[in-house]
Design a protein around this motif. Structure first.
Motif, PDB file in Angstrom:
ATOM      1  N   ARG A  56     -39.251  42.577 -26.308  1.00  0.00           N
ATOM      2  CA  ARG A  56     -39.558  43.360 -25.114  1.00  0.00           C
ATOM      3  C   ARG A  56     -39.752  42.461 -23.900  1.00  0.00           C
ATOM      4  N   THR A  57     -40.428  41.338 -24.079  1.00  0.00           N
ATOM      5  CA  THR A  57     -40.628  40.404 -22.969  1.00  0.00           C
ATOM      6  C   THR A  57     -39.283  39.878 -22.474  1.00  0.00           C
ATOM      7  N   ALA A  58     -38.405  39.550 -23.397  1.00  0.00           N
ATOM      8  CA  ALA A  58     -37.074  39.055 -23.031  1.00  0.00           C
ATOM      9  C   ALA A  58     -36.277  40.127 -22.293  1.00  0.00           C
ATOM     10  N   GLU A  59     -36.324  41.362 -22.776  1.00  0.00           N
ATOM     11  CA  GLU A  59     -35.629  42.469 -22.104  1.00  0.00           C
ATOM     12  C   GLU A  59     -36.154  42.665 -20.692  1.00  0.00           C
ATOM     13  N   GLU A  60     -37.460  42.598 -20.534  1.00  0.00           N
ATOM     14  CA  GLU A  60     -38.066  42.771 -19.210  1.00  0.00           C
ATOM     15  C   GLU A  60     -37.637  41.666 -18.252  1.00  0.00           C
ATOM     16  N   MET A  61     -37.606  40.434 -18.762  1.00  0.00           N
ATOM     17  CA  MET A  61     -37.177  39.312 -17.921  1.00  0.00           C
ATOM     18  C   MET A  61     -35.724  39.495 -17.476  1.00  0.00           C
ATOM     19  N   ARG A  62     -34.862  39.906 -18.403  1.00  0.00           N
ATOM     20  CA  ARG A  62     -33.453  40.130 -18.054  1.00  0.00           C
ATOM     21  C   ARG A  62     -33.316  41.274 -17.037  1.00  0.00           C
ATOM     22  N   ALA A  63     -34.056  42.352 -17.241  1.00  0.00           N
ATOM     23  CA  ALA A  63     -33.965  43.499 -16.327  1.00  0.00           C
ATOM     24  C   ALA A  63     -34.436  43.123 -14.923  1.00  0.00           C
ATOM     25  N   THR A  64     -35.513  42.369 -14.843  1.00  0.00           N
ATOM     26  CA  THR A  64     -36.033  41.943 -13.536  1.00  0.00           C
ATOM     27  C   THR A  64     -35.024  41.047 -12.825  1.00  0.00           C
ATOM     28  N   ALA A  65     -34.466  40.092 -13.552  1.00  0.00           N
ATOM     29  CA  ALA A  65     -33.468  39.196 -12.953  1.00  0.00           C
ATOM     30  C   ALA A  65     -32.219  39.971 -12.557  1.00  0.00           C
ATOM     31  N   LEU A  69     -30.178  40.042  -9.055  1.00  0.00           N
ATOM     32  CA  LEU A  69     -28.858  39.411  -9.040  1.00  0.00           C
ATOM     33  C   LEU A  69     -27.717  40.393  -8.826  1.00  0.00           C
ATOM     34  N   SER A  70     -27.924  41.660  -9.153  1.00  0.00           N
ATOM     35  CA  SER A  70     -26.860  42.651  -8.969  1.00  0.00           C
ATOM     36  C   SER A  70     -26.996  43.421  -7.665  1.00  0.00           C
ATOM     37  N   ALA A  71     -27.986  43.085  -6.864  1.00  0.00           N
ATOM     38  CA  ALA A  71     -28.170  43.757  -5.571  1.00  0.00           C
ATOM     39  C   ALA A  71     -26.970  43.459  -4.668  1.00  0.00           C
ATOM     40  N   PRO A  72     -26.741  44.312  -3.687  1.00  0.00           N
ATOM     41  CA  PRO A  72     -25.639  44.030  -2.758  1.00  0.00           C
ATOM     42  C   PRO A  72     -25.964  42.809  -1.889  1.00  0.00           C
ATOM     43  N   GLY A  73     -24.930  42.200  -1.382  1.00  0.00           N
ATOM     44  CA  GLY A  73     -25.127  41.074  -0.474  1.00  0.00           C
ATOM     45  C   GLY A  73     -24.431  39.826  -0.958  1.00  0.00           C
ATOM     46  N   PRO A  74     -24.430  38.804  -0.104  1.00  0.00           N
ATOM     47  CA  PRO A  74     -23.795  37.537  -0.448  1.00  0.00           C
ATOM     48  C   PRO A  74     -24.486  36.869  -1.638  1.00  0.00           C
ATOM     49  N   ALA A  75     -23.751  36.043  -2.341  1.00  0.00           N
ATOM     50  CA  ALA A  75     -24.252  35.364  -3.538  1.00  0.00           C
ATOM     51  C   ALA A  75     -25.501  34.544  -3.244  1.00  0.00           C
ATOM     52  N   LEU A  76     -25.482  33.779  -2.159  1.00  0.00           N
ATOM     53  CA  LEU A  76     -26.631  32.936  -1.849  1.00  0.00           C
ATOM     54  C   LEU A  76     -27.891  33.757  -1.587  1.00  0.00           C
ATOM     55  N   GLU A  77     -27.740  34.918  -0.966  1.00  0.00           N
ATOM     56  CA  GLU A  77     -28.902  35.773  -0.722  1.00  0.00           C
ATOM     57  C   GLU A  77     -29.467  36.296  -2.033  1.00  0.00           C
ATOM     58  N   ARG A  78     -28.601  36.642  -2.965  1.00  0.00           N
ATOM     59  CA  ARG A  78     -29.067  37.151  -4.257  1.00  0.00           C
ATOM     60  C   ARG A  78     -29.734  36.054  -5.075  1.00  0.00           C
ATOM     61  N   ILE A  79     -29.161  34.838  -5.030  1.00  0.00           N
ATOM     62  CA  ILE A  79     -29.776  33.722  -5.751  1.00  0.00           C
ATOM     63  C   ILE A  79     -31.129  33.387  -5.101  1.00  0.00           C
ATOM     64  N   ALA A  80     -31.180  33.369  -3.782  1.00  0.00           N
ATOM     65  CA  ALA A  80     -32.449  33.095  -3.087  1.00  0.00           C
ATOM     66  C   ALA A  80     -33.490  34.166  -3.427  1.00  0.00           C
ATOM     67  N   ALA A  81     -33.067  35.415  -3.503  1.00  0.00           N
ATOM     68  CA  ALA A  81     -33.998  36.495  -3.870  1.00  0.00           C
ATOM     69  C   ALA A  81     -34.528  36.284  -5.283  1.00  0.00           C
ATOM     70  N   TYR A  82     -33.659  35.841  -6.190  1.00  0.00           N
ATOM     71  CA  TYR A  82     -34.108  35.535  -7.552  1.00  0.00           C
ATOM     72  C   TYR A  82     -35.120  34.386  -7.529  1.00  0.00           C
ATOM     73  N   THR A 117     -31.928  35.037 -24.093  1.00  0.00           N
ATOM     74  CA  THR A 117     -32.338  35.334 -22.720  1.00  0.00           C
ATOM     75  C   THR A 117     -31.961  34.207 -21.773  1.00  0.00           C
ATOM     76  N   PHE A 118     -32.222  32.964 -22.175  1.00  0.00           N
ATOM     77  CA  PHE A 118     -31.862  31.852 -21.291  1.00  0.00           C
ATOM     78  C   PHE A 118     -30.353  31.683 -21.186  1.00  0.00           C
ATOM     79  N   ALA A 119     -29.638  31.899 -22.269  1.00  0.00           N
ATOM     80  CA  ALA A 119     -28.170  31.835 -22.205  1.00  0.00           C
ATOM     81  C   ALA A 119     -27.641  32.923 -21.279  1.00  0.00           C
ATOM     82  N   TRP A 120     -28.205  34.125 -21.386  1.00  0.00           N
ATOM     83  CA  TRP A 120     -27.787  35.216 -20.514  1.00  0.00           C
ATOM     84  C   TRP A 120     -28.084  34.871 -19.053  1.00  0.00           C
ATOM     85  N   LEU A 121     -29.289  34.357 -18.788  1.00  0.00           N
ATOM     86  CA  LEU A 121     -29.691  34.075 -17.411  1.00  0.00           C
ATOM     87  C   LEU A 121     -28.789  33.026 -16.769  1.00  0.00           C
TER      88      LEU A 121
END
Length: 193
Positions: A56-65, A69-82, A117-121
């Motif tokens: 569950r902790t791993a699922e939550e971490m993936r969902a939060t990330a 990361l899937s939000a609209p906008g340029p790649a750098l903005e999404r990485i910075a938001a992460y 989880t880390f491989a996915w991230l």
């Protein structure tokens, strides 16, 4: 919340605070307000309950990330938001801390969600960086996989530095530093046009 849910949530918190060895069935039951019979009615024992909690902790971490990361906008903005998203920095990463627990890492059932989880991230961040590179937002020489691994390593290392210092400042400096390095790669790509 059902007793099974309370047991899972209590185990998640205790694993984050104390690690696997320091999380006794009695401590789980006390925190969950559940008796021994309830625990063993829902789970065969501590390993099965820990697996559910880690999953569950791993699922939550993936969902939060993924949300960032899937939000609209340029790649750098999404990485910075992460990088700059709100975190309990001084508590450390609930998944990353499990990698330091020899009992978790020695058990394939417990360590699998951590590894996945880390491989996915790393893979997901690499996808975002690849999108940015392909759209001309980032320098064409940028290696998405290596850069994604660096981003994840900086975040995890930032947690360690913050905990050692007893302050979130080292974490904030680390993630700001990697965000600045990425932004410079974006700037050089735009200046080449």
């Amino acid at each position: 919340m059902s007793s099974a849910e309370r047991l899972i949530e209590s185990t998640r918190e205790l694993l984050w605070e104390r690690g696997y060895t320091g999380t006794s069935p009695r401590a789980i039951q006390q925190r969950a307000g559940a008796g021994q019979g309830s625990m063993y009615h829902h789970f065969s024992g501590k390993p099965e309950l820990a697996r559910a909690a880690i999953g569950r902790t791993a699922e939550e971490m993936r969902a939060t990330a993924e949300a960032v990361l899937s939000a609209p906008g340029p790649a750098l903005e999404r990485i910075a938001a992460y990088l700059h998203r709100e975190r309990a920095v001084l508590r450390g990463c609930p998944v990353g801390r499990l990698t330091q627990d020899p009992d978790v890492m020695a058990d394939a059932t417990l360590s699998e969600p951590v590894k996945q989880t880390f491989a996915w991230l790393v893979g997901r961040i690499a996808e975002v960086l690849r999108e940015g590179r392909d759209r001309g937002e980032l320098d064409v020489a940028l290696d998405p996989e290596s850069t994604a691994a660096t981003v994840v390593a900086v975040v995890q290392g930032g947690y360690v530095l913050a905990r050692a210092a007893g302050s979130s400042e080292p974490f904030d400096r680390a993630v700001s530093g990697v965000a600045s390095l990425l932004a410079a790669r974006g700037t050089s790509a735009r200046n080449d046009d």
